[in-house]
Structure formats: C-alpha cells, structure tokens
Design a protein around this motif. Structure first.
Motif, PDB file in Angstrom:
ATOM      1  N   GLU A 124      24.415  29.492 -32.875  1.00 36.43           N
ATOM      2  CA  GLU A 124      25.517  28.532 -32.974  1.00 36.43           C
ATOM      3  C   GLU A 124      26.464  28.908 -34.117  1.00 36.43           C
ATOM      4  O   GLU A 124      27.688  28.794 -33.986  1.00 36.43           O
ATOM      5  CB  GLU A 124      24.976  27.125 -33.187  1.00 36.43           C
ATOM      6  CG  GLU A 124      24.313  26.496 -31.970  1.00 36.43           C
ATOM      7  CD  GLU A 124      22.876  26.954 -31.761  1.00 36.43           C
ATOM      8  OE1 GLU A 124      22.247  26.527 -30.780  1.00 36.43           O
ATOM      9  OE2 GLU A 124      22.370  27.760 -32.579  1.00 36.43           O
ATOM     10  N   GLU A 166      30.572  30.185 -33.987  1.00 30.52           N
ATOM     11  CA  GLU A 166      31.716  29.606 -34.700  1.00 30.52           C
ATOM     12  C   GLU A 166      32.783  30.671 -34.991  1.00 30.52           C
ATOM     13  O   GLU A 166      33.984  30.370 -35.033  1.00 30.52           O
ATOM     14  CB  GLU A 166      31.250  28.978 -36.014  1.00 30.52           C
ATOM     15  CG  GLU A 166      30.427  27.708 -35.866  1.00 30.52           C
ATOM     16  CD  GLU A 166      31.295  26.466 -35.700  1.00 30.52           C
ATOM     17  OE1 GLU A 166      32.526  26.611 -35.627  1.00 30.52           O
ATOM     18  OE2 GLU A 166      30.735  25.364 -35.664  1.00 30.52           O
ATOM     19  N   VAL A 185      34.730  31.197 -31.807  1.00 34.45           N
ATOM     20  CA  VAL A 185      35.563  30.018 -31.553  1.00 34.45           C
ATOM     21  C   VAL A 185      36.834  30.079 -32.392  1.00 34.45           C
ATOM     22  O   VAL A 185      37.939  29.838 -31.891  1.00 34.45           O
ATOM     23  CB  VAL A 185      34.776  28.725 -31.832  1.00 34.45           C
ATOM     24  CG1 VAL A 185      35.705  27.503 -31.807  1.00 34.45           C
ATOM     25  CG2 VAL A 185      33.664  28.551 -30.804  1.00 34.45           C
ATOM     26  N   LEU A 226      40.713  30.238 -30.966  1.00 29.43           N
ATOM     27  CA  LEU A 226      41.715  29.228 -31.299  1.00 29.43           C
ATOM     28  C   LEU A 226      42.970  29.869 -31.879  1.00 29.43           C
ATOM     29  O   LEU A 226      44.086  29.390 -31.665  1.00 29.43           O
ATOM     30  CB  LEU A 226      41.118  28.218 -32.278  1.00 29.43           C
ATOM     31  CG  LEU A 226      40.018  27.311 -31.707  1.00 29.43           C
ATOM     32  CD1 LEU A 226      39.386  26.472 -32.816  1.00 29.43           C
ATOM     33  CD2 LEU A 226      40.576  26.403 -30.608  1.00 29.43           C
ATOM     34  N   PRO A 273      41.073  29.305 -25.472  1.00 21.37           N
ATOM     35  CA  PRO A 273      40.118  28.815 -26.471  1.00 21.37           C
ATOM     36  C   PRO A 273      38.752  28.549 -25.847  1.00 21.37           C
ATOM     37  O   PRO A 273      38.658  28.141 -24.689  1.00 21.37           O
ATOM     38  CB  PRO A 273      40.762  27.514 -26.964  1.00 21.37           C
ATOM     39  CG  PRO A 273      42.210  27.653 -26.652  1.00 21.37           C
ATOM     40  CD  PRO A 273      42.269  28.432 -25.386  1.00 21.37           C
ATOM     41  N   VAL A 274      37.709  28.814 -26.602  1.00 23.12           N
ATOM     42  CA  VAL A 274      36.348  28.561 -26.138  1.00 23.12           C
ATOM     43  C   VAL A 274      35.618  27.677 -27.144  1.00 23.12           C
ATOM     44  O   VAL A 274      36.030  27.540 -28.295  1.00 23.12           O
ATOM     45  CB  VAL A 274      35.560  29.875 -25.930  1.00 23.12           C
ATOM     46  CG1 VAL A 274      36.239  30.748 -24.887  1.00 23.12           C
ATOM     47  CG2 VAL A 274      35.411  30.638 -27.243  1.00 23.12           C
ATOM     48  N   THR A 275      34.547  27.077 -26.696  1.00 26.55           N
ATOM     49  CA  THR A 275      33.712  26.219 -27.535  1.00 26.55           C
ATOM     50  C   THR A 275      32.422  26.950 -27.892  1.00 26.55           C
ATOM     51  O   THR A 275      32.075  27.972 -27.289  1.00 26.55           O
ATOM     52  CB  THR A 275      33.358  24.921 -26.805  1.00 26.55           C
ATOM     53  OG1 THR A 275      32.546  25.241 -25.653  1.00 26.55           O
ATOM     54  CG2 THR A 275      34.624  24.187 -26.349  1.00 26.55           C
ATOM     55  N   VAL A 276      31.702  26.400 -28.846  1.00 28.63           N
ATOM     56  CA  VAL A 276      30.398  26.955 -29.202  1.00 28.63           C
ATOM     57  C   VAL A 276      29.493  26.976 -27.977  1.00 28.63           C
ATOM     58  O   VAL A 276      28.785  27.962 -27.721  1.00 28.63           O
ATOM     59  CB  VAL A 276      29.754  26.136 -30.342  1.00 28.63           C
ATOM     60  CG1 VAL A 276      28.288  26.520 -30.516  1.00 28.63           C
ATOM     61  CG2 VAL A 276      30.513  26.337 -31.647  1.00 28.63           C
ATOM     62  N   GLU A 277      29.522  25.909 -27.203  1.00 27.73           N
ATOM     63  CA  GLU A 277      28.669  25.815 -26.009  1.00 27.73           C
ATOM     64  C   GLU A 277      29.009  26.907 -24.999  1.00 27.73           C
ATOM     65  O   GLU A 277      28.114  27.489 -24.366  1.00 27.73           O
ATOM     66  CB  GLU A 277      28.817  24.435 -25.370  1.00 27.73           C
ATOM     67  CG  GLU A 277      28.251  23.285 -26.181  1.00 27.73           C
ATOM     68  CD  GLU A 277      29.089  22.935 -27.416  1.00 27.73           C
ATOM     69  OE1 GLU A 277      28.525  22.377 -28.376  1.00 27.73           O
ATOM     70  OE2 GLU A 277      30.319  23.250 -27.420  1.00 27.73           O
ATOM     71  N   GLU A 278      30.303  27.214 -24.866  1.00 22.09           N
ATOM     72  CA  GLU A 278      30.699  28.262 -23.924  1.00 22.09           C
ATOM     73  C   GLU A 278      30.285  29.641 -24.413  1.00 22.09           C
ATOM     74  O   GLU A 278      29.904  30.511 -23.608  1.00 22.09           O
ATOM     75  CB  GLU A 278      32.215  28.202 -23.706  1.00 22.09           C
ATOM     76  CG  GLU A 278      32.652  27.016 -22.859  1.00 22.09           C
ATOM     77  CD  GLU A 278      34.149  26.861 -22.813  1.00 22.09           C
ATOM     78  OE1 GLU A 278      34.663  26.492 -21.730  1.00 22.09           O
ATOM     79  OE2 GLU A 278      34.828  27.101 -23.851  1.00 22.09           O
ATOM     80  N   ARG A 291      39.078  28.755 -39.604  1.00 24.85           N
ATOM     81  CA  ARG A 291      40.228  28.432 -38.759  1.00 24.85           C
ATOM     82  C   ARG A 291      41.492  28.210 -39.588  1.00 24.85           C
ATOM     83  O   ARG A 291      41.483  27.516 -40.603  1.00 24.85           O
ATOM     84  CB  ARG A 291      39.933  27.181 -37.927  1.00 24.85           C
ATOM     85  CG  ARG A 291      38.712  27.321 -37.029  1.00 24.85           C
ATOM     86  CD  ARG A 291      38.452  26.047 -36.252  1.00 24.85           C
ATOM     87  NE  ARG A 291      37.130  26.072 -35.629  1.00 24.85           N
ATOM     88  CZ  ARG A 291      36.616  25.067 -34.919  1.00 24.85           C
ATOM     89  NH1 ARG A 291      37.343  23.959 -34.744  1.00 24.85           N
ATOM     90  NH2 ARG A 291      35.410  25.164 -34.399  1.00 24.85           N
TER      91      ARG A 291
END
Length: 378
Positions: free
Chosen positions: A151, A155, A158, A162, A175-180, A302
């Motif tokens: 995880e 980050e 991610v 972004l 953009p992607v998420t941690v889950e993706e 970020r």
C-alpha cells in the motif's frame, strides 16, 4: 547556469532515427535558451545504439567549433552526471556553451543485448537475473526488514498518476487509486504492473553556459549549486538490497550547495519502480532508513501542497521513460524552478530543487548522481 531545457513531445517515435531525436531535442533546448548550434562548443551526448556518439552526433548536428566532448554512459543517471561534468568543463574554461542531449527509442526498437564482455554476465545472467527481478528482491527485503507495505509503495504510483493527468504528453494520464495499483497484475513478487515504469521513446536536452554568456540571454536560468556521483556495487558479494548509492552522493551534493534536505522545495527522483523512489528518499536524507513507507503516505509526494512534491510531470511511472529517465527528471526540475510546470502542480515559490538519477540496478550495481539546483535569484 542552465539556460535551456526541452523534452521531446512524443512517446512513440516510429518514423525517425535516434540521431533525429537527438537533433530535435538539441534544437528545442537551444531555441529555449536563445542560442543556435553555432554557439555550442561543448557536446555531452548519450542514448541509443550510436557507435562513437560524440563523433557521430557532432557530424550529424553540424557542430564545427567543439572544444569539449563527453559521452559518459551511466544509464539513467547519465544526464545528472553530465551537468556536473559540463559545469566543471565550463569552470575550467574548456567550453562556454554545453549542449547535453539524450535520446532513445526503447519502445519502437529492440534493445541491444547486454555485452558478453561485461564481467557480471557469465555469473548472473545465466541464472535468470533481470532488472525487474532485482528490484523486486530489493522491495521484498525492504518489506522484511522495515515492515514496508505494498500500500505504501502504491502511494508513489498514485502521486505520479495524479500529476500526469495535467501533462498532455504523458503516456498514462488516468489517475489511479491505491486499490487499483494493488489490483494490477503481479509481475515479480511483490511488485505489480503499476509499480513499474512505462516504456517509451523520447529524449530531452539542456543547455549550460558560462556566467558571462548567461548575462546576455533573456531566458531565466537555473543555477547548479552542488553535484555528486558515485558507483554502488556488490563489493565482491556484499549486497545491500535496502540501500542505494544516494547515501554517498546526497551528503556531498548538499555540502557543496550549502543546504540540506529540509531546504528542498521540489524533488525529481528517478522512478524506474516504486521501490526505487522509496529507498532513494531515505538515502537522500528526507527520512530515516526504513521510514520511507511512512514518509510517502497521506499524499506527501503530491503537488503542490505535499510535504515533498516529486516528479510533477508524472515521472517514469506515468509520463516518459526512454530506457534512461534522468533527462526527464532534470527538465521537469528546470520547469519547476522557472515557474513553468503545469499550473495544477506548480510548487509555489519554488527556489530549490533536487534531481537524482540512478543507472543500472539497485541491489546489485548502479551509478547514482545527485544535483541541487536553484532558481535564478533564489
């Protein structure tokens, strides 16, 4: 003083040679600086499979007044090494206008095989050693020693995604998420597909000049305050999987610049894999060894408001990686210091930037180069 910077706009280049890409980025950087090929007396070139690149490109670009040539090949760290070499050559009076260029077609052409005469090949390649495997091994060891999680590595991807959404030239702009990231296919445990950089064509160039040349130019420049490079290797079997050679280059570069990690507004950090960034952040001194996972959490990387915004063009993970990503890291740092990054990711009052390149493989042998840059007037 860096007075010109240019990144090739294309990520897939099937209709031009590597030499043509070199020429295009060279012309772009010189135009950005307000200079021409006739002004260049120092050539620093790397990338592609060109034999004798200094000779071939000098001829191809029509450079007739050269006084200094450098084709040092240190992989992805090459451009960050070369700005130090160019600064030294300028300070020594060996040249006054240095053109530093990188080009490659890693996506459109088959990569050259590793030379049989390389000392490690007979001992390692025959057992299946690969770049991906070595970085996965480093990630697994870091997780074992320090409790780093997938995880936390996610980050980093991610943050890159972004940033990339604001770069119209980026290869991956969604953009992607941690889950993706965690749902993407496993390619070498524990690294997943989204933990890996893109493969692209491309290149870039920067122009460095003597102080008196810079005074006559209208373009806003960027100063090189400090630079250091070194080699990290296995030391005849003593392999350090959780550390990079940045632990040696960073203190020297910071000392030469007279600043420290807390002074840095923006960082361009080589990101061949997410674990590359995490280990490098630790060794650069932005956090203690083993604390990289906690450091990158909660949006710290970020832009524009994170604790340490990095790779605001999307980096190698999303934007561009033509087999050697150091030039893109350098160009984006120049953009940030000039206030010319995408508005959504521009760091306010960006005065100091760190650029770090890595060539080779962490965990086995690599060349690291760290540079500290300052905005003109900062």
């Amino acid at each position: 003083m860096i007075v010109g910077a240019y990144e090739h706009p294309d990520r897939i280049i099937k209709d031009r040679s590597v030499a043509t890409v070199h020429a295009e980025v060279a012309r772009g950087a010189l135009a950005d600086a307000g200079l021409t090929m006739d002004d260049v007396d120092g050539l620093f070139a790397v990338g592609g499979d060109i034999t004798l690149p200094g000779l071939a490109l000098a001829d191809y670009l029509g450079l007739t007044g050269l006084r200094y040539v450098d084709t040092s090949m240190t992989g992805g760290s090459s451009p960050v090494c070369m700005i130090g070499h160019a600064a030294a050559a300028i300070a020594d009076g060996r040249c006054r206008v240095a053109l530093i260029t990188l080009a490659a077609r890693a996506r459109s052409s088959r990569p050259a095989p590793i030379g049989r005469e390389t000392p490690d090949v007979p001992f390692e390649q025959v057992y299946g050693s690969s770049t991906l495997g070595m970085y996965a091994l480093a990630a697994m060891r870091h997780m074992h020693e320090f409790g780093t999680t997938s995880e936390q590595l996610a980050e980093i991807k991610v943050a890159a995604s972004l940033h990339a959404q604001h770069n119209p030239r980026a290869l991956l702009r969604t953009p992607v998420t941690v889950e993706e990231v965690l749902a993407s296919p496993l390619v070498s445990d524990p690294l997943r597909r989204m933990d890996c950089c893109v493969v692209s064509d491309g290149g870039g160039a920067v122009v460095m000049v003597a102080a008196d040349v810079a005074r006559d130019l209208e373009r806003r420049g960027v100063r090189l305050l400090g630079q250091s490079e070194t080699v990290g290797h296995t030391d005849n079997g003593t392999i350090g999987l959780t550390a990079t050679a940045a632990r040696w280059t960073a203190p020297r570069a910071f000392a030469e610049a007279g600043v420290g990690p807390d002074d840095i507004d923006y960082a361009s950090i080589y990101d061949s894999f997410t674990i590359t960034v995490l280990e490098t952040l630790e060794d650069l001194g932005f956090c203690d060894k083993g604390k990289g996972g906690a450091f990158v959490a909660d949006g710290a990387l970020r832009a524009p408001f994170g604790r340490l915004p990095i790779n605001t063009d999307g980096g190698g993970l999303c934007n561009n990686h033509p087999s050697m990503g150091g030039m893109s890291r350098l160009v984006e740092a120049v953009r940030q210091l000039r206030g010319e990054a995408a508005p959504e990711v521009q760091v306010a009052d960006c005065g100091l930037a760190l650029v770090h390149g890595s060539g080779g493989r962490i965990g086995s042998r690599h060349v690291a180069a760290t540079a500290i840059l300052a905005a003109e007037g900062a």
